[in-house]
Design an enzyme around this catalytic site. Structure first.
Site, PDB file in Angstrom:
ATOM      1  N   LYS A  36       7.864  22.648 -14.996  1.00 29.25           N
ATOM      2  CA  LYS A  36       6.971  21.521 -14.708  1.00 29.25           C
ATOM      3  C   LYS A  36       6.442  21.627 -13.276  1.00 29.25           C
ATOM      4  CE  LYS A  36       5.740  16.863 -15.290  1.00 29.25           C
ATOM      5  NZ  LYS A  36       5.891  15.609 -15.974  1.00 29.25           N
ATOM      6  N   ARG A  41      -2.970  21.212 -16.114  1.00 25.78           N
ATOM      7  CA  ARG A  41      -1.819  20.344 -16.407  1.00 25.78           C
ATOM      8  C   ARG A  41      -1.864  19.801 -17.834  1.00 25.78           C
ATOM      9  NH1 ARG A  41       0.988  15.775 -12.412  1.00 25.78           N
ATOM     10  NH2 ARG A  41       2.425  14.956 -13.975  1.00 25.78           N
ATOM     11  N   GLU A 101      -4.224  16.701 -12.871  1.00 25.43           N
ATOM     12  CA  GLU A 101      -4.674  16.979 -14.244  1.00 25.43           C
ATOM     13  C   GLU A 101      -6.182  17.177 -14.338  1.00 25.43           C
ATOM     14  OE1 GLU A 101      -2.106  15.501 -17.449  1.00 25.43           O
ATOM     15  OE2 GLU A 101      -3.920  14.592 -18.231  1.00 25.43           O
ATOM     16  N   GLU A 155      10.822  17.304 -25.703  1.00 35.32           N
ATOM     17  CA  GLU A 155      10.066  17.770 -24.527  1.00 35.32           C
ATOM     18  C   GLU A 155      10.629  19.117 -24.036  1.00 35.32           C
ATOM     19  OE1 GLU A 155       7.306  16.337 -23.598  1.00 35.32           O
ATOM     20  OE2 GLU A 155       7.425  14.193 -24.040  1.00 35.32           O
ATOM     21  N   ASN A 189       0.467  18.360 -22.269  1.00 31.28           N
ATOM     22  CA  ASN A 189       0.092  17.381 -23.282  1.00 31.28           C
ATOM     23  C   ASN A 189       0.117  17.935 -24.687  1.00 31.28           C
ATOM     24  OD1 ASN A 189      -1.037  14.602 -23.242  1.00 31.28           O
ATOM     25  ND2 ASN A 189      -1.601  15.338 -21.204  1.00 31.28           N
ATOM     26  N   HIS A 240       9.195   7.807 -28.130  1.00 28.98           N
ATOM     27  CA  HIS A 240       8.127   8.684 -27.637  1.00 28.98           C
ATOM     28  C   HIS A 240       8.378  10.120 -28.116  1.00 28.98           C
ATOM     29  CE1 HIS A 240       5.138  10.284 -24.871  1.00 28.98           C
ATOM     30  NE2 HIS A 240       6.051  11.108 -24.372  1.00 28.98           N
ATOM     31  N   LYS A 274       3.385  11.199 -12.092  1.00 25.52           N
ATOM     32  CA  LYS A 274       2.587  10.283 -12.912  1.00 25.52           C
ATOM     33  C   LYS A 274       3.368   8.987 -13.029  1.00 25.52           C
ATOM     34  CE  LYS A 274      -0.130  13.139 -16.031  1.00 25.52           C
ATOM     35  NZ  LYS A 274      -0.316  13.532 -17.451  1.00 25.52           N
ATOM     36  N   ARG A 331       0.818  -1.231   0.000  1.00 29.05           N
ATOM     37  CA  ARG A 331       0.000   0.000   0.000  1.00 29.05           C
ATOM     38  C   ARG A 331       0.842   1.267   0.000  1.00 29.05           C
ATOM     39  NH1 ARG A 331      -3.499  -2.740   3.680  1.00 29.05           N
ATOM     40  NH2 ARG A 331      -5.229  -3.617   2.501  1.00 29.05           N
ATOM     41  N   HIS A 353       0.574  10.555 -29.353  1.00 31.29           N
ATOM     42  CA  HIS A 353       0.265   9.231 -28.801  1.00 31.29           C
ATOM     43  C   HIS A 353      -0.400   8.348 -29.846  1.00 31.29           C
ATOM     44  CE1 HIS A 353       0.386  10.408 -24.260  1.00 31.29           C
ATOM     45  NE2 HIS A 353       1.523   9.902 -24.656  1.00 31.29           N
ATOM     46  N   HIS A 392       0.711  15.763 -27.746  1.00 30.21           N
ATOM     47  CA  HIS A 392       0.550  14.374 -27.325  1.00 30.21           C
ATOM     48  C   HIS A 392      -0.743  13.734 -27.844  1.00 30.21           C
ATOM     49  CE1 HIS A 392       3.934  15.412 -24.849  1.00 30.21           C
ATOM     50  NE2 HIS A 392       3.944  14.262 -24.209  1.00 30.21           N
TER      51      HIS A 392
HETATM   52  P1  NAD Z   1      13.634   4.644 -21.729  1.00 29.45           P
HETATM   53  O1  NAD Z   1      13.450   4.630 -20.268  1.00 29.45           O
HETATM   54  O2  NAD Z   1      13.184   3.445 -22.497  1.00 29.45           O
HETATM   55  O3  NAD Z   1      15.178   4.903 -22.048  1.00 29.45           O
HETATM   56  C1  NAD Z   1      15.612   4.908 -23.393  1.00 29.45           C
HETATM   57  C2  NAD Z   1      16.821   4.009 -23.595  1.00 29.45           C
HETATM   58  O4  NAD Z   1      17.979   4.650 -23.078  1.00 29.45           O
HETATM   59  C3  NAD Z   1      16.740   2.666 -22.881  1.00 29.45           C
HETATM   60  O5  NAD Z   1      17.195   1.683 -23.775  1.00 29.45           O
HETATM   61  C4  NAD Z   1      17.722   2.813 -21.719  1.00 29.45           C
HETATM   62  O6  NAD Z   1      18.344   1.588 -21.383  1.00 29.45           O
HETATM   63  C5  NAD Z   1      18.738   3.766 -22.280  1.00 29.45           C
HETATM   64  N1  NAD Z   1      19.424   4.615 -21.293  1.00 29.45           N
HETATM   65  C6  NAD Z   1      18.889   5.222 -20.224  1.00 29.45           C
HETATM   66  N2  NAD Z   1      19.785   6.032 -19.650  1.00 29.45           N
HETATM   67  C7  NAD Z   1      20.928   5.913 -20.364  1.00 29.45           C
HETATM   68  C8  NAD Z   1      22.201   6.523 -20.281  1.00 29.45           C
HETATM   69  N3  NAD Z   1      22.466   7.467 -19.383  1.00 29.45           N
HETATM   70  N4  NAD Z   1      23.158   6.141 -21.174  1.00 29.45           N
HETATM   71  C9  NAD Z   1      22.872   5.219 -22.140  1.00 29.45           C
HETATM   72  N5  NAD Z   1      21.687   4.648 -22.284  1.00 29.45           N
HETATM   73  C10 NAD Z   1      20.720   4.988 -21.409  1.00 29.45           C
HETATM   74  O7  NAD Z   1      12.906   5.878 -22.421  1.00 29.45           O
HETATM   75  P2  NAD Z   1      12.656   7.403 -22.000  1.00 29.45           P
HETATM   76  O8  NAD Z   1      12.611   8.143 -23.269  1.00 29.45           O
HETATM   77  O9  NAD Z   1      13.552   7.849 -20.914  1.00 29.45           O
HETATM   78  O10 NAD Z   1      11.183   7.344 -21.365  1.00 29.45           O
HETATM   79  C11 NAD Z   1      10.066   7.019 -22.145  1.00 29.45           C
HETATM   80  C12 NAD Z   1       8.938   6.616 -21.212  1.00 29.45           C
HETATM   81  O11 NAD Z   1       8.628   7.712 -20.353  1.00 29.45           O
HETATM   82  C13 NAD Z   1       7.658   6.257 -21.932  1.00 29.45           C
HETATM   83  O12 NAD Z   1       7.146   5.059 -21.389  1.00 29.45           O
HETATM   84  C14 NAD Z   1       6.708   7.418 -21.601  1.00 29.45           C
HETATM   85  O13 NAD Z   1       5.355   7.013 -21.551  1.00 29.45           O
HETATM   86  C15 NAD Z   1       7.223   7.823 -20.255  1.00 29.45           C
HETATM   87  N6  NAD Z   1       6.895   9.220 -19.877  1.00 29.45           N
HETATM   88  C16 NAD Z   1       6.354   9.422 -18.663  1.00 29.45           C
HETATM   89  C17 NAD Z   1       6.059  10.720 -18.245  1.00 29.45           C
HETATM   90  C18 NAD Z   1       5.524  10.953 -16.871  1.00 29.45           C
HETATM   91  O14 NAD Z   1       5.147  12.088 -16.571  1.00 29.45           O
HETATM   92  N7  NAD Z   1       5.501   9.959 -16.021  1.00 29.45           N
HETATM   93  C19 NAD Z   1       6.335  11.801 -19.090  1.00 29.45           C
HETATM   94  C20 NAD Z   1       6.899  11.550 -20.340  1.00 29.45           C
HETATM   95  C21 NAD Z   1       7.180  10.239 -20.733  1.00 29.45           C
HETATM   96  N1  GLY Z   2       4.231  14.455 -19.076  1.00 27.94           N
HETATM   97  C1  GLY Z   2       2.982  15.083 -18.853  1.00 27.94           C
HETATM   98  C2  GLY Z   2       2.639  15.279 -17.424  1.00 27.94           C
HETATM   99  O1  GLY Z   2       3.409  14.947 -16.549  1.00 27.94           O
HETATM  100  O2  GLY Z   2       1.585  15.743 -17.129  1.00 27.94           O
END
Ligand code: NAD
Ligand code: GLY
Length: 370
Positions: free
Chosen positions: A231, A245, A241, A189, A249, A269, A147, A125, A256, A252
């Protein structure tokens, strides 16, 4: 201790937390965790790439400051953000006999941050967790704001929670190993913040764009700090949101849908969001919000992000249909964040169908700037 870092704060009605940003600070995570009164036991969750690159440094710094540590890694990539993996992580945490006196530490990109945060929100929890983002996208966006969640086979981020970390720890030096394609994805971004919130910030990016791609890492701490500050303001005003917020997006709604239509494999992404921002900039222009000159300026910087061409197999009608799965849809109507001018966003706009469909058809003809 805090003099080694820049610190900013995310202030929310029920909690607040700090974002530490600095260069080559990974080995300082131990003292910061101590100062932040993290429980004595920490389980690091990474992907195999980030575990190999940074796992030892993080764990030995924590151990040096008296923490008991364990590490779990999952395969890299979007497919790790699944309920199957959540279940596997619960099993591993159970085997480790962890109790509520344990914090999780997300060491990696957005995939690891979202997955770890979701496990932290739900196991026993709720456990405290720390975000240690290592991609540009995670450092400017996903590690801040709470998020967390995973994908289902039929849609992204469909299961999740708003669950804030105890602190965010950003070592910009980790970007030195990041592949250029991932860096460009994160830059999408970064550019987004300028487009929706701060024209002057956008201008700075335009002026030094080529050196951001090289990259000269020294400039990044300041850029990342500014993005996190923007942010933090948005999340501080509307954590769950309920309206405002949604400006985050921008790009997006179309982005998306493009990502989903290409099976999450062809584009990152950030690349899908780049196309989404191009489409939504055009929509802002054709609905009389942006002038032609403003739209041209924005599309030119987006093209410099150089996303790979969209596959010929992609179908505008499919993108259109997929947009109806967007979380912003209300009463069956699409809702977009559009721009009223450079640096000013308007959430919750339902545009007429015609220009939108035209723009989706045109998206294939977009050629990146060389
Ligand atoms: P990711 O986490 O898949 O990382 C991309 C690649 O980079 C992976 O293969 C990883 O192993 C590699 N990597 C990471 N750090 C590294 C480093 N320092 N050196 C070398 N390689 C490295 O992708 P991402 O782009 O970081 O994140 C995408 C995800 O984030 C999506 O699932 C998306 O939905 C999510 N997201 C969430 C939010 C939120 O607010 N929570 C916002 C935007 C995106
Ligand atoms: N990445 C969009 C949000 O955090 O709201």
């Amino acid at each position: 201790l805090t003099t080694s870092f820049d610190t900013s704060i995310v202030s929310l009605p029920h909690t607040s937390y700090r974002i530490f940003t600095g260069m080559d600070i990974l080995s300082m995570i131990g003292p910061v965790a101590q100062e932040e009164k993290i429980p004595h036991r920490v389980v690091t969750i990474a992907d195999t790439v980030t575990q190999e690159l940074f796992g030892n440094r993080v764990e030995s710094s924590l151990k040096n400051f008296g923490f008991m540590t364990d590490g779990i890694s999952v395969p890299p990539g979007e497919s790790s953000k699944s309920l199957e993996n959540v279940r596997k992580l619960y099993d591993r945490l159970y085997d480790l006999h962890i109790g509520r006196d344990t914090a999780l530490l997300a060491l990696g990109g957005g995939v690891i941050g979202d997955l770890t945060g979701f496990v932290a929100a739900t196991y026993l929890r709720g456990l405290p967790y720390i975000q240690v983002p290592t991609t540009l996208l995670a450092q400017v966006d996903s590690s801040v704001g709470g998020k967390v969640g995973v994908n289902l086979p039929y849609g992204k981020n469909l299961v999740g929670a708003f669950y804030q970390p105890t602190f965010v720890f950003i070592d910009v030096q980790t970007l030195a190993t990041l592949p250029e394609r991932e860096l460009r994805s994160g830059l999408a971004e970064v550019v987004k913040y300028g487009m929706i919130l701060d024209e002057r910030f956008l201008l700075q990016l335009e002026e030094k764009f080529d050196t951001l791609i090289v990259p000269e890492l020294d400039q990044y701490p300041e850029i990342i700090k500014q993005c996190c500050a923007m942010k933090a303001i948005v999340v501080g005003r509307d954590e769950k949101e309920e309206g405002y917020r949604e400006i985050l997006n921008f790009g997006h709604t179309v982005g998306h849908a493009v990502e989903a239509s290409t099976g999450y494999r062809v584009l990152t992404h950030g690349e899908a969001i780049t196309y989404g921002m191009i489409a939504e900039t055009l929509l802002s222009e054709r609905t009389g919000r942006l002038s032609g000159k403003e739209a041209d300026r924005l599309i030119s910087i987006l093209k410099r992000l150089n996303p790979p061409p969209l596959p010929d197999t992609l179908n505008a009608a499919e993108i259109y249909e997929r947009m109806f799965g967007d979380k912003k849809v209300r009463k069956g109507k699409l809702r977009f964040t559009l721009l009223t001018r450079v640096g000013v966003a308007e959430p919750g706009v339902t545009p007429p169908e015609e220009p939108l469909k035209e723009i989706l058809d045109e998206l294939y003809r977009i050629t990146p700037a060389v």
